[in-house]
Design a protein around this motif. Structure first.
Motif, PDB file in Angstrom:
ATOM      1  N   GLY A 148     -32.240   7.766  24.278  1.00  0.00           N
ATOM      2  CA  GLY A 148     -32.509   9.059  24.931  1.00  0.00           C
ATOM      3  C   GLY A 148     -33.997   9.368  24.950  1.00  0.00           C
ATOM      4  N   VAL A 149     -34.687   9.037  23.852  1.00  0.00           N
ATOM      5  CA  VAL A 149     -36.144   9.249  23.787  1.00  0.00           C
ATOM      6  C   VAL A 149     -36.830   8.341  24.815  1.00  0.00           C
ATOM      7  CG1 VAL A 149     -38.189   9.049  22.314  1.00  0.00           C
ATOM      8  CG2 VAL A 149     -36.062   9.937  21.348  1.00  0.00           C
ATOM      9  N   LEU A 168     -29.128  -1.731  27.180  1.00  0.00           N
ATOM     10  CA  LEU A 168     -28.682  -3.052  26.717  1.00  0.00           C
ATOM     11  C   LEU A 168     -28.864  -3.133  25.201  1.00  0.00           C
ATOM     12  CD1 LEU A 168     -30.239  -5.517  29.355  1.00  0.00           C
ATOM     13  CD2 LEU A 168     -28.344  -3.917  29.621  1.00  0.00           C
ATOM     14  N   ASP A 169     -27.755  -3.357  24.501  1.00  0.00           N
ATOM     15  CA  ASP A 169     -27.789  -3.429  23.042  1.00  0.00           C
ATOM     16  C   ASP A 169     -27.398  -4.840  22.637  1.00  0.00           C
ATOM     17  OD1 ASP A 169     -27.075  -3.444  20.346  1.00  0.00           O
ATOM     18  OD2 ASP A 169     -26.373  -1.375  20.368  1.00  0.00           O
ATOM     19  N   CYS A 170     -28.403  -5.599  22.208  1.00  0.00           N
ATOM     20  CA  CYS A 170     -28.157  -7.002  21.868  1.00  0.00           C
ATOM     21  C   CYS A 170     -28.366  -7.221  20.373  1.00  0.00           C
ATOM     22  CB  CYS A 170     -29.134  -7.876  22.645  1.00  0.00           C
ATOM     23  SG  CYS A 170     -29.282  -9.539  21.988  1.00  0.00           S
ATOM     24  N   ILE A 308     -32.840  -3.964  21.571  1.00  0.00           N
ATOM     25  CA  ILE A 308     -32.128  -2.834  22.192  1.00  0.00           C
ATOM     26  C   ILE A 308     -33.106  -2.045  23.068  1.00  0.00           C
ATOM     27  CG2 ILE A 308     -30.449  -0.979  21.793  1.00  0.00           C
ATOM     28  CD1 ILE A 308     -30.458  -1.680  18.826  1.00  0.00           C
ATOM     29  N   GLY A 309     -32.665  -1.704  24.273  1.00  0.00           N
ATOM     30  CA  GLY A 309     -33.560  -0.947  25.141  1.00  0.00           C
ATOM     31  C   GLY A 309     -32.895  -0.488  26.423  1.00  0.00           C
ATOM     32  N   CYS A 310     -33.719   0.062  27.313  1.00  0.00           N
ATOM     33  CA  CYS A 310     -33.213   0.633  28.565  1.00  0.00           C
ATOM     34  C   CYS A 310     -34.004   0.067  29.738  1.00  0.00           C
ATOM     35  CB  CYS A 310     -33.430   2.143  28.598  1.00  0.00           C
ATOM     36  SG  CYS A 310     -32.778   3.044  27.201  1.00  0.00           S
ATOM     37  N   TYR A 324     -38.764  -1.468  31.886  1.00  0.00           N
ATOM     38  CA  TYR A 324     -37.872  -1.792  30.751  1.00  0.00           C
ATOM     39  C   TYR A 324     -38.608  -1.432  29.464  1.00  0.00           C
ATOM     40  CZ  TYR A 324     -34.562  -5.023  28.246  1.00  0.00           C
ATOM     41  OH  TYR A 324     -33.602  -5.596  27.446  1.00  0.00           O
ATOM     42  N   LEU A 325     -37.968  -0.654  28.627  1.00  0.00           N
ATOM     43  CA  LEU A 325     -38.534  -0.292  27.319  1.00  0.00           C
ATOM     44  C   LEU A 325     -37.561  -0.799  26.269  1.00  0.00           C
ATOM     45  CD1 LEU A 325     -39.654   3.465  27.257  1.00  0.00           C
ATOM     46  CD2 LEU A 325     -40.952   1.513  26.391  1.00  0.00           C
TER      47      LEU A 325
END
Ligand code: NDP
Length: 400
Positions: A148-149, A168-170, A308-310, A324-325
């Motif tokens: 969310g941040v 994406l949570d890897c 993990i990121g967005c 992509y962060l």
């Protein structure tokens, strides 16, 4: 002295407490209160002498508002950090309102007898917290939390409008067991055996469990299969990110994990319906939790990294843009630092940071809020400082 009450003393709480003790300027005095006091005492004994933070411990049943209120009246904390289980969220919020404490957690409320989680129950407390002049921050782990941040940061600094988010949570970690979960097995299995869903054009699209599968090549981890799941931040981001058209959440799972899960499901071991066993009512999933490895014990044996990121797609100055962060976290480095694996670490550090910002007044506003409703900048700065540095990619590979 500034006082913080931390409820729960499991995998995530252990990391948060280590981090609070590294940050004694803010966390001058803490109380660790949980169901099993001996775990709190053991952690206190490990940390005392390494920190200026004054540590107290107590036994509490967080399902019991009276007990919580008595503990809070006695200790008088400014804020209560809830790191017990999602089942206790509402009870702890009730106690905070009664005593006059701020509240923060990492997972949204879920009734124990129904595998359904959503924010509506906690959002219903908004007016009560507003009227009491108290702040409640919901979902301040990694996902939800940092995701969310990241979204708030991307909207503030990189986009005029965000239209698509893929979270994406890897977990590229290997603990050597044929089957174990990286956080509370009961919560984890309830989450992954439920139907999937994503948010598109203002409504939910439901999928069967593990129906949508993609492969992605994760930086510092490599190629992994990932599956679309329902996840709680989809609900709040769908409301809080203007112009959003679609949000999806993917998590990686290995073959062995999925095969075991399918088998356990097929034989009824993941059910939350009570059954009669030798004259006693037991819940199969809770029994399964008792025989599985404790996630807190995975630390020394887990190797590899999480990523993990967005991935964001949207518009900046009239042009299409992607961004992509993400964060990469090494299981063994976490273990060396705080004695836990990266899944607990990536949740426990943001919980400390959110509590710090609340205590500093940077994230304080009466009401009930999700993390993306606050200024992301001090949080992003703190992630770099406290062990979860973020990486930007301005030309990411997209998920189809
Ligand atoms: P654990 O099971 O390891 O720890 C839970 C702790 O809460 C235990 O110490 C347990 O006590 C205590 N507890 C449970 N029930 C009560 C009760 N009624 N009263 C008092 N204490 C109680 O879980 P995790 O540390 O893995 O997870 C903690 C939270 O973090 C969960 O809500 C989970 O959903 C969330 N989470 C969030 C993530 C995110 O990224 N946002 C990711 C991972 C987890 P006992 O020791 O006696 O069992």
């Amino acid at each position: 002295m500034r006082k913080t009450l931390i409820i729960g003393c499991g995998g995530v709480a252990s990391v948060t407490i280590h981090k609070c003790c590294q940050n004694s300027e803010i966390f001058e005095e803490i109380m660790i209160a949980s169901r099993t006091k001996s775990k709190c005492d053991k952690l206190k004994a490990k940390l005392e002498g390494t920190t200026k933070t004054i540590i107290h411990t107590a036994q509490v049943d967080a399902d019991n508002v009276k007990e919580l209120v008595a503990l809070m009246k006695d200790f008088q904390p400014e804020v209560v950090l809830n790191l017990a289980l999602p089942y206790q969220d509402l009870k702890i919020m009730d106690a905070c309102l009664e005593v006059g404490c701020h509240y923060i957690d990492t997972a949204n409320y879920e009734p124990e007898d129904t595998a359904k989680f959503e924010y509506s129950w906690q959002w219903a407390y908004r007016e009560k917290f507003e009227q009491a002049g108290l702040t409640a921050i919901l979902g301040c782990g990694f996902d939800p939390g940092v995701t969310g941040v990241f979204s708030a940061y991307a909207l503030k600094h990189e986009f005029d409008e965000i239209n698509y988010i893929d979270i994406l949570d890897c977990n590229g970690g290997d603990h050597g067991y044929p089957f174990a979960t990286n956080f509370n097995p009961e919560i984890n299995i309830r989450e992954v055996s439920a139907n999937g869903s994503y948010w598109e054009n203002g409504h939910w699209v439901e999928t069967k469990p593990m129906e949508i599968k993609r492969e992605y090549d994760f930086a510092q981890v490599g190629k992994k299969d990932m599956y679309l799941l329902h996840h709680e931040e989809l609900e709040s981001l769908g409301l809080n990110i203007p112009g959003i058209k679609r949000i999806r959440f993917f998590m990686t799972f290995g073959e062995s994990y999925l095969t075991h899960l399918k088998c356990l499901e097929n034989v009824g071991m993941t059910s939350i319906e009570p059954i009669e066993y030798e004259g006693k009512q037991i819940i199969p999933l809770q029994f399964l939790k008792a025989v599985l490895p404790d996630p807190a014990s995975l630390g020394p044996r887990t190797i590899g990294k999480t990523n993990i990121g967005c991935i964001f797609q949207g518009k900046k100055d009239g042009q299409d843009k992607t961004y992509y962060l993400y964060n990469v976290c090494d299981h063994q480095e976490c273990y060396k630092e705080v004695g836990s694996q990266a899944v607990s670490y990536t949740t426990g550090v943001p919980a400390m940071i959110g509590t710090m910002l609340l205590l500093q007044g940077k994230w304080k506003k009466p009401g009930v809020y999700n993390v993306e409703e606050f200024n992301p900048d001090p949080f992003m700065e703190a992630l770099n400082k406290w062990g979860l540095p973020w990486i930007e990619d301005h030309n990411p590979v997209l998920v189809d």
